[in-house]
Scaffold this active site. Structure first.
Site, short mmCIF file in Angstrom:
data_model
loop_
_atom_site.label_atom_id
_atom_site.label_comp_id
_atom_site.label_asym_id
_atom_site.label_seq_id
_atom_site.Cartn_x
_atom_site.Cartn_y
_atom_site.Cartn_z
N HIS A 299 0.78 -1.03 -0.40
CA HIS A 299 -0.05 0.20 -0.16
C HIS A 299 1.10 1.51 -0.35
O HIS A 299 0.66 2.15 -1.41
CB HIS A 299 -1.34 0.16 1.31
CG HIS A 299 -1.90 1.16 1.17
ND1 HIS A 299 -2.90 0.86 0.92
CD2 HIS A 299 -1.11 1.97 1.56
CE1 HIS A 299 -3.33 2.20 1.02
NE2 HIS A 299 -2.68 3.20 1.84
N GLU A 300 1.66 1.24 0.96
CA GLU A 300 2.44 2.48 1.27
C GLU A 300 3.17 2.87 -0.24
O GLU A 300 3.71 4.05 -0.44
CB GLU A 300 3.55 2.38 2.16
CG GLU A 300 2.63 2.12 3.98
CD GLU A 300 1.09 3.07 3.73
OE1 GLU A 300 1.70 4.28 3.55
OE2 GLU A 300 0.37 2.58 3.97
#
Ligand code: ZN
Length: 873
Positions: A299-300
């Protein structure tokens, strides 16, 4: 009495009066008095405007414009910021010096210390706690950052972009200079300084660029970063192959800290993580932890394009980056693991967190219209429902059409601060489709309800499906318009096979995918055999509640035969929900044998993935049942669910024991999804068996044996999860042993706190209360607070104790936490806002606690917003 905080409205958006082209920052790090010098190249956009800079909890030392020091009469500084009424009308240089106290910063926003390591958290509005600045995401600048610190205490000095210079200073200090060539909003700024160990690796991008990868952690924990590093490399490769997006710098750093308000943060080339989402080995992390690490690392990383290269114009557009990035991380996990199981787990999460939010006092559209504290809008709605909305676009356009839209979105907006409308426009333009009705998903809150009725005409062989949608009223939105949704369906014949459906362009663009747009719409399927059952919202193609009356046998049939794995699971969930609701209404009512029979078929079907079976035999949660009742019957739901579980274990004891022994994974632990699936199934079986443990010493021994002989945390924690509900010597021995084994491991002790807080035993509140003074707990550490207090508020049975003791305990803790960390306090307050769902006596008690919180003087905006909206709506 302080003035009540006011709301910010989306319609009031105005482009900034000043752009900041470059930012030069100098940090002289001292734990309690860090000096920050900033030098800004300011570009006025409209003549005559006063320069207003945000600032909070910082001490102003000096202001200089074009080399001239301002006098106090030239500006005003208050607790919200700095205003300079008269500034040059063309480009000028502004220099500001401030002093801040990282060690005293318990809000964990801005620059703070975590176990002695300096780190920053600037999203959403933390940069203003470092220096005066236009703290809004549409002001994008390039940053050059000089960090000076003690060489011994802070050998590692990091910021965004490339390291351009480093060297020694006098007095045992040293410095580093970082330059980030990509313009970014200040919320993506980051600084880390401390004594950290590092895992170094390398990734070669598809165009041949070598990227140095580094994960920084506390000393002694480097071995536990291997899985996160592997997940990072897989994420980078996946984004190239599936989304055609390549990494853009020569280095990528991750730092793991133990004190963090959320999961992790995507600062440009310097991601900062809650160490819960980095550290893993088989003795300390469960399969769920591994999956969480893989998803959050991805995600990051994915934010580098969806969030950083293209950011948000204003915070109302938050779902532009979060919904899209959650969609991307969900797809990554689906490609890495089992797609159907991932879909089931995501739907569980959506129903468990987002549906209640959408039905409660804090309901808001994925693109909110107003907020008091933006930190309160990092919600399941913006993230998870936001992802569902992106997924619907993907379903309607198909993978190729969606990727065409992504390509156009990047072409148009790379380097910009964009809006949700611009994203949808790129999708529509690239595919030449009209998404104007679809855009209501961005502006309307509430979970649509879809009623489906089918009828068959044996004469003509035509089947008609009538679909009616209602979007319920939500606070501030009494009247709703119908939405467009892709609605997956299937008709099953008597053998359980899909009946072929002919697509036509408007109403059913693809076979089995209805294009629902009207309040009521009838779809006709001509000349088909009589369906035995209908499969609805296949793949959970739309984030809605489906209401359809099908006899129990049809649902059992779908449980056994549906070709769509999600719908197969869903049939079991809906059937179980019906039976449980009926049982709550009438505790003497027997459960349908057809359901019990279908569970048996699932247990015996060896063509199914183990992880799927584990999901399929897990009954809907108590909260899910509660959400289906006009007035929640806390004890009745608990009793009904246990009764159904007991009936299942009585019927299938032997099969469950077989499953348990067959799926005990031999050999060394591996976190891969197949092995994890076997453990999930084995532990689901053990969980069923534990329903009989009160009267069966052999079972108690079995569970305790698994606890003590486990060679991995998944099995150990699963056994302890069961033991905490069984009063007796095994429970006490295991809890004591667990503490002894892991006394110096904060992350593992989080599990120990959490498991005690979710115990169904009557003394749970007393146990939780005494744990408040245990060395394993601290009100300053969000992970501890979430594990003990957050987990307790999710304990349906004990939190909602009829005497209100759970509510009072909760409010007391929130009043203690609020001055320490208002962001976390506000997030944890939400359960009290669900008072409307309960009986009159509980309602009064919950409201009284909210009023008590609201009456506290000098309440933060964050907690004020949640408490006041919870009472009003
Ligand atoms: Zn995110």
């Amino acid at each position: 009495m302080t003035a009540q905080p006011t709301a910010i409205h989306r319609k009031d958006y105005r482009a900034p009066d000043f752009r900041i082209e470059t930012v030069e920052l100098e940090f002289d790090l001292q734990p309690e008095a860090t000096r920050v010098k900033s030098k800004l190249a300011v570009a006025p956009q409209s003549a005559g405007a006063a320069l207003k800079l945000d600032g909070e909890d910082i001490e102003l030392l000096s202001v200089v414009i074009d080399g001239r020091k301002l006098l106090p009469a030239d500006y005003t500084a208050d607790e919200h910021g700095l205003t300079i009424a008269t500034v040059p009308s063309s480009a000028f240089t502004l220099e500001i010096e401030t002093r801040i106290n990282p060690k005293g910063n318990t809000h964990l926003s801005g620059l703070y210390q975590s176990s002695g390591v300096y780190c920053t958290q600037c999203e959403a509005q933390g940069f203003r706690r470092i220096t005066y600045f236009p703290d809004r995401p549409d002001v994008m600048s390039t940053y050059r950052v000089t960090i000076r610190g003690d060489k011994k205490a802070n050998p590692v000095l990091l910021s965004n972009g490339n390291l351009v210079e480093e060297g020694g200073l006098s007095d045992g200090r040293h410095y580093a200079v970082w330059h980030d060539p990509f313009p970014k909003p200040c919320y993506l700024f980051a600084l880390v300084a401390g004594d950290l160990a590092v895992n170094e690796d390398e990734f070669v991008t598809r165009s041949g660029r070598k990227v140095a990868l580094r994960i920084f952690v506390e000393h002694g924990k480097v071995e536990r970063t291997a899985y996160a590093m592997d997940a990072l490399k897989r994420s980078m490769r996946w984004d190239e192959t599936r989304f055609d997006l390549e990494y853009d710098l020569d280095l990528f750093n991750i730092v793991a800290v133990s004190d963090f308000n959320m999961g992790a943060m995507e600062n440009k080339s310097l991601n900062v993580f809650n160490d819960k989402y980095i550290l893993a080995d088989h003795e300390t992390a469960t399969d769920t932890d591994y999956a969480g690490i893989e998803a959050v690392v991805a995600h990051e990383y994915f934010h580098n394009w969806t969030g950083n290269r293209i950011t948000c114009r204003d915070w109302f557009q938050l779902s532009l980056k979060e919904g899209l990035t959650v969609f991307r991380d969900q797809e990554f996990t689906s490609d890495m693991r089992s797609r159907p199981v991932k879909r089931i787990q995501d739907v569980r999460l959506l129903r468990g967190r987002q549906f209640p939010e959408d039905a409660g006092p804090l309901a808001h559209p994925i693109r909110p219209d107003s907020y008091i504290a933006i930190d309160n809008f990092y919600t399941a709605t913006v993230y998870e429902k936001g992802s569902e909305v992106i997924r619907m676009i993907h379903t309607m356009l198909g993978e190729d059409g969606f990727q065409k839209g992504m390509k156009l979105y990047v072409e148009r907006h790379d380097g910009e601060a964009a809006t949700c409308d611009q994203f949808v426009a790129a999708m529509a333009d690239a595919n030449k489709v009209d998404l104007s009705q679809f855009q209501r998903w961005y502006s309307q809150a509430g979970t649509p309800e879809v009623v489906v009725e089918g009828s068959y005409d044996p004469g003509s062989g035509d089947y008609e499906l009538t679909v009616t949608q209602v979007v319920p009223p939500t606070p501030g939105q009494p009247d709703k318009q119908p939405v467009q949704m892709p609605f997956g369906i299937g008709l099953l014949d008597a053998q359980g096979r899909d009946i072929a459906l002919k697509a036509d362009t408007a109403a059913m663009p693809r076979p089995g995918m209805l294009n629902v747009t009207a309040p009521t719409q009838t779809f006709k399927f001509k000349g088909v055999p009589k369906p035995k059952a209908i499969s609805l919202n296949r793949g959970f193609s739309a984030p809605v509640v489906v209401k359809a009356k099908q006899p129990g046998e049809a649902q059992a049939f779908l449980m056994a035969h549906d070709s769509d794995a999600f719908a197969r699971w869903e049939a079991g969930q809906q059937y179980a929900t019906e039976l449980l609701l009926a049982r709550v209404a009438n505790p003497a009512k027997p459960f349908d044998p057809a359901f019990i029979e279908a569970i048996g078929l699932t247990l015996r079907d060896d063509k199914l993935e183990q992880a799927f079976v584990a999901e399929a035999i897990t009954l809907p949660s108590e909260d899910y049942i509660a959400d289906r009742m006009a007035v929640v019957d806390v004890d009745g739901i608990h009793a009904a669910r246990r009764a159904l579980r007991l009936e299942i274990v009585r019927t299938y004891r032997k099969q469950l024991e077989d499953i348990y022994s067959r799926n005990t994974t031999p050999g060394t632990y591996s976190p891969d999804s197949t092995s994890a699936g076997r453990r999930a199934l084995k532990n689901a079986a053990l969980s069923y068996l534990s329903e009989q443990a009160d009267e069966d010493a052999g079972l108690r021994r079995l569970i305790h044996d698994q606890y003590s002989k486990a060679d991995n945390m998944t099995d150990r924690a699963a056994a302890l999860r069961l033991l905490v509900d069984i009063a007796g010597p095994e429970r006490e021995a295991a809890l004591a042993d667990f503490y002894q084994r892991f006394a110096d491991d904060a992350l593992v002790l989080d599990k120990w706190l959490m498991l005690q807080a979710i115990s169904t035993l009557p003394e749970t509140l007393e146990n939780v209360r005494s744990l408040l003074t245990h060395p394993a707990f601290s009100m300053q550490k969000p992970n501890k607070v979430r594990s003990l207090i957050g987990a307790f508020t999710a304990n349906a049975l004990r939190y909602h104790a009829a005497d209100g003791s759970g509510y009072a305990f909760h409010a007391d803790r929130m009043l203690e936490l609020e001055p320490i960390n208002p962001q976390v306090a506000a997030r944890l307050l939400a359960p009290l806002g669900r008072w409307r769902r309960f009986d009159a006596a509980r309602q009064e008690k919950m409201k009284a606690e909210l009023r008590r919180v609201l009456a506290k003087p000098n309440l933060s905006r964050d907690v004020y917003e949640i408490a006041s909206k919870s009472l009003e709506n």
